[in-house]
Design an enzyme around this catalytic site. Sequence first.
Site, mmCIF file in Angstrom:
data_model
loop_
_atom_site.group_PDB
_atom_site.id
_atom_site.type_symbol
_atom_site.label_atom_id
_atom_site.label_comp_id
_atom_site.label_asym_id
_atom_site.label_seq_id
_atom_site.Cartn_x
_atom_site.Cartn_y
_atom_site.Cartn_z
ATOM 1 N N LYS A 1 40.861 70.243 86.801
ATOM 2 C CA LYS A 1 42.060 69.932 86.021
ATOM 3 C C LYS A 1 41.731 68.725 85.155
ATOM 4 O O LYS A 1 41.375 67.653 85.673
ATOM 5 C CB LYS A 1 43.210 69.626 86.984
ATOM 6 C CG LYS A 1 44.511 69.251 86.331
ATOM 7 C CD LYS A 1 45.634 69.263 87.358
ATOM 8 C CE LYS A 1 46.911 68.680 86.813
ATOM 9 N NZ LYS A 1 48.029 68.834 87.753
ATOM 10 N N ASP B 122 58.640 69.112 94.259
ATOM 11 C CA ASP B 122 58.614 70.102 93.174
ATOM 12 C C ASP B 122 58.153 71.450 93.740
ATOM 13 O O ASP B 122 57.325 72.133 93.140
ATOM 14 C CB ASP B 122 57.687 69.619 92.059
ATOM 15 C CG ASP B 122 57.891 70.398 90.752
ATOM 16 O OD1 ASP B 122 58.904 71.124 90.640
ATOM 17 O OD2 ASP B 122 57.033 70.293 89.860
ATOM 18 N N SER C 59 47.723 68.642 80.784
ATOM 19 C CA SER C 59 46.460 69.018 81.417
ATOM 20 C C SER C 59 46.059 70.447 81.098
ATOM 21 O O SER C 59 46.900 71.275 80.709
ATOM 22 C CB SER C 59 46.606 68.880 82.938
ATOM 23 O OG SER C 59 47.552 69.812 83.398
ATOM 24 N N VAL D 284 43.441 73.450 82.974
ATOM 25 C CA VAL D 284 42.666 73.714 84.191
ATOM 26 C C VAL D 284 41.631 74.783 83.874
ATOM 27 O O VAL D 284 41.971 75.846 83.340
ATOM 28 C CB VAL D 284 43.595 74.162 85.343
ATOM 29 C CG1 VAL D 284 42.792 74.383 86.618
ATOM 30 C CG2 VAL D 284 44.694 73.135 85.586
ATOM 31 N N ILE E 166 42.203 78.517 83.281
ATOM 32 C CA ILE E 166 43.013 79.253 84.258
ATOM 33 C C ILE E 166 44.437 78.730 84.347
ATOM 34 O O ILE E 166 45.237 79.244 85.099
ATOM 35 C CB ILE E 166 42.356 79.267 85.657
ATOM 36 C CG1 ILE E 166 41.860 77.879 86.065
ATOM 37 C CG2 ILE E 166 41.253 80.285 85.728
ATOM 38 C CD1 ILE E 166 41.147 77.855 87.407
ATOM 39 N N GLY E 167 44.737 77.742 83.565
ATOM 40 C CA GLY E 167 46.118 77.258 83.573
ATOM 41 C C GLY E 167 46.242 76.038 82.687
ATOM 42 O O GLY E 167 45.252 75.434 82.293
ATOM 43 N N SER E 168 47.485 75.707 82.383
ATOM 44 C CA SER E 168 47.690 74.456 81.659
ATOM 45 C C SER E 168 49.043 73.878 82.031
ATOM 46 O O SER E 168 49.962 74.615 82.405
ATOM 47 C CB SER E 168 47.583 74.667 80.145
ATOM 48 O OG SER E 168 48.421 75.712 79.761
ATOM 49 N N GLY E 169 49.116 72.566 81.967
ATOM 50 C CA GLY E 169 50.356 71.864 82.273
ATOM 51 C C GLY E 169 50.747 71.026 81.070
ATOM 52 O O GLY E 169 50.183 71.180 79.983
ATOM 53 N N ALA E 170 51.688 70.135 81.273
ATOM 54 C CA ALA E 170 52.200 69.339 80.167
ATOM 55 C C ALA E 170 51.076 68.519 79.507
ATOM 56 O O ALA E 170 50.978 68.475 78.280
ATOM 57 C CB ALA E 170 53.309 68.428 80.667
HETATM 58 N N1 LIG Z 1 43.417 74.687 92.031
HETATM 59 C C1 LIG Z 1 43.792 75.584 91.136
HETATM 60 N N2 LIG Z 1 43.281 76.833 91.152
HETATM 61 C C2 LIG Z 1 43.657 77.733 90.227
HETATM 62 N N3 LIG Z 1 44.564 77.494 89.251
HETATM 63 C C3 LIG Z 1 45.116 76.276 89.210
HETATM 64 C C4 LIG Z 1 44.756 75.255 90.125
HETATM 65 N N4 LIG Z 1 45.479 74.156 89.836
HETATM 66 C C5 LIG Z 1 46.243 74.473 88.787
HETATM 67 N N5 LIG Z 1 46.033 75.737 88.393
HETATM 68 C C6 LIG Z 1 46.689 76.437 87.284
HETATM 69 O O1 LIG Z 1 46.951 75.517 86.252
HETATM 70 C C7 LIG Z 1 48.344 75.412 86.006
HETATM 71 C C8 LIG Z 1 48.698 73.959 85.702
HETATM 72 O O2 LIG Z 1 48.321 73.149 86.794
HETATM 73 P P1 LIG Z 1 49.309 72.052 87.387
HETATM 74 O O3 LIG Z 1 50.604 72.705 87.704
HETATM 75 O O4 LIG Z 1 48.631 71.329 88.472
HETATM 76 O O5 LIG Z 1 49.427 71.133 86.127
HETATM 77 P P2 LIG Z 1 50.623 70.210 85.708
HETATM 78 O O6 LIG Z 1 50.142 69.411 84.556
HETATM 79 O O7 LIG Z 1 51.115 69.469 86.887
HETATM 80 O O8 LIG Z 1 51.647 71.317 85.273
HETATM 81 P P3 LIG Z 1 53.177 71.132 84.965
HETATM 82 O O9 LIG Z 1 53.254 70.348 83.707
HETATM 83 O O10 LIG Z 1 53.618 72.589 84.820
HETATM 84 O O11 LIG Z 1 53.773 70.476 86.163
HETATM 85 C C9 LIG Z 1 49.013 75.959 87.241
HETATM 86 O O12 LIG Z 1 50.256 76.526 86.957
HETATM 87 C C10 LIG Z 1 48.010 76.983 87.716
HETATM 88 O O13 LIG Z 1 48.232 78.211 87.045
#
Ligand SMILES: Nc1ncnc2c1ncn2[C@@H]1O[C@H](COP(=O)(O)OP(=O)(O)OP(=O)(O)O)[C@@H](O)[C@H]1O
Length: 416
Positions: free
Chosen positions: A72, A173, A39, A41, A33-37
């Site tokens: 995550k 942020d 991570s 999710v 449902i998502g991804s970060g740098a």
């Molecule tokens: N609790 C949640 N419920 C649903 N989706 C989520 C949740 N937490 C994160 N996501 C999804 O996952 C994506 C990445 O999560 P998050 O922003 O926490 O990761 P990050 O590694 O901090 O990202 P970034 O590198 O963009 O800062 C989010 O943009 C969101 O779309």
Amino acid sequence: MKAAGRQKLDQRAFLEQVHECWDNGYLLSSKKIGSGAFSKVYLAYATQERMRHNSKLASDLRGKRHTMVAIKIVSTAEAPAEFSRKFLPREISSLNATYKHLNVVQLYETFANSRRTYLVLELAARGDLLEHINATSAHRRCPGLEEEEARRLLWQLVSAVAHCHNSGIVHRDLKCENILLDDRGCLKLSDFGFANRSGLKNSLLSTFCGSVAYTAPEILMSKKYNGEQADLWSLGVILYAMVTGKLPFKECQPHRMLYLMRRGPTFRPGLSPECQDLIRGLLQLRPRARLALQQVATHHWMLPAAHALFCTTLCAIPEKPEKPQLQTSLDNVEPSADSDPPRSLLQLWRPQLQGTSHESASSLTPEPPGACPRQVADSARLQLWRTETAGRRVGRSRHPLLLCSIWSVPGHYLVS
Ligand SMILES: Nc1ncnc2c1ncn2[C@@H]1O[C@H](COP(=O)(O)OP(=O)(O)OP(=O)(O)O)[C@@H](O)[C@H]1O
């Protein structure tokens, strides 16, 4: 060939994650449902066994009537050492410090091994605020949200940010992508990766955090800054984005950005003057000149949010043997000396315990089955009482966002 090899590795890593989650009581789905740098999710399900052992998780999911969570998965083996040593622990400790607010994403638990750290989070299934603004703009064929919707969302956001600040956490942020919505449209503040302890009230921070478009000018100028005041700037940018569908200042070069910030935001025709005034109050170059959170909550533009919350809930309250003397009109009534004076508006954001407030609300205002629309019952409950000095303190909110007294004063409801 290279791509096939990569795919195989990914599959193996995913299977390992499924096993690791299962060993800890969660069924990991393949729905990302998502991804970060560093991570990814995934949607996951808590097992009954896990819920038996984790009361935090069990009480929250019981209220939601499902077992879904977001997991995550942070790949600590691939992330830079500083990330694992500094930012990830900060994210976890900030989420622990801000636990139990309806508008802050909940961290139920974490588990880790030498390669990965898992954060089990409350699921916010409806995506982020940016997606919502874009989808709504396309649907309306007009950029931005209706002011009424923006007001409702800002109200929740202000409540979440105030809860963080009251818990000693600055987010640093705040941006539309970090504001999630759950399946009921309830706002959930997330991504505490840059959060920090605000420490002493006036202590200053120096790290550059956040996304440039939402970053306060003092940070762009590399000055020491107050984290709470920097969060207020970002709130102004978010409100602007909600009501116009655009960012107020958009430039790649920091000096050009500062030039635009000095000039101030420009507004589309048709945006209410009250909303413009609130945005200007937040987008003040001088950090100390920015509106404080309690001023935002009592700003003219925001009052209909409290008012609407108050009035819609009245319909939901079942008849009591003794009817409360409720003042629904906004007459000229001023507090007199014999009633309690409104206390600090900051009380509006006393840590609002998610489970507790719901539980106490339901026990204090029992509803006969089918007496009120579900969303009203879910979103707002007020307990009214008779005051000795009728027409002054007109109610007491039991809404998790608004644990406060509601006072009628000339022209307004004042929450205290
Ligand atoms: N609790 C949640 N419920 C649903 N989706 C989520 C949740 N937490 C994160 N996501 C999804 O996952 C994506 C990445 O999560 P998050 O922003 O926490 O990761 P990050 O590694 O901090 O990202 P970034 O590198 O963009 O800062 C989010 O943009 C969101 O779309």
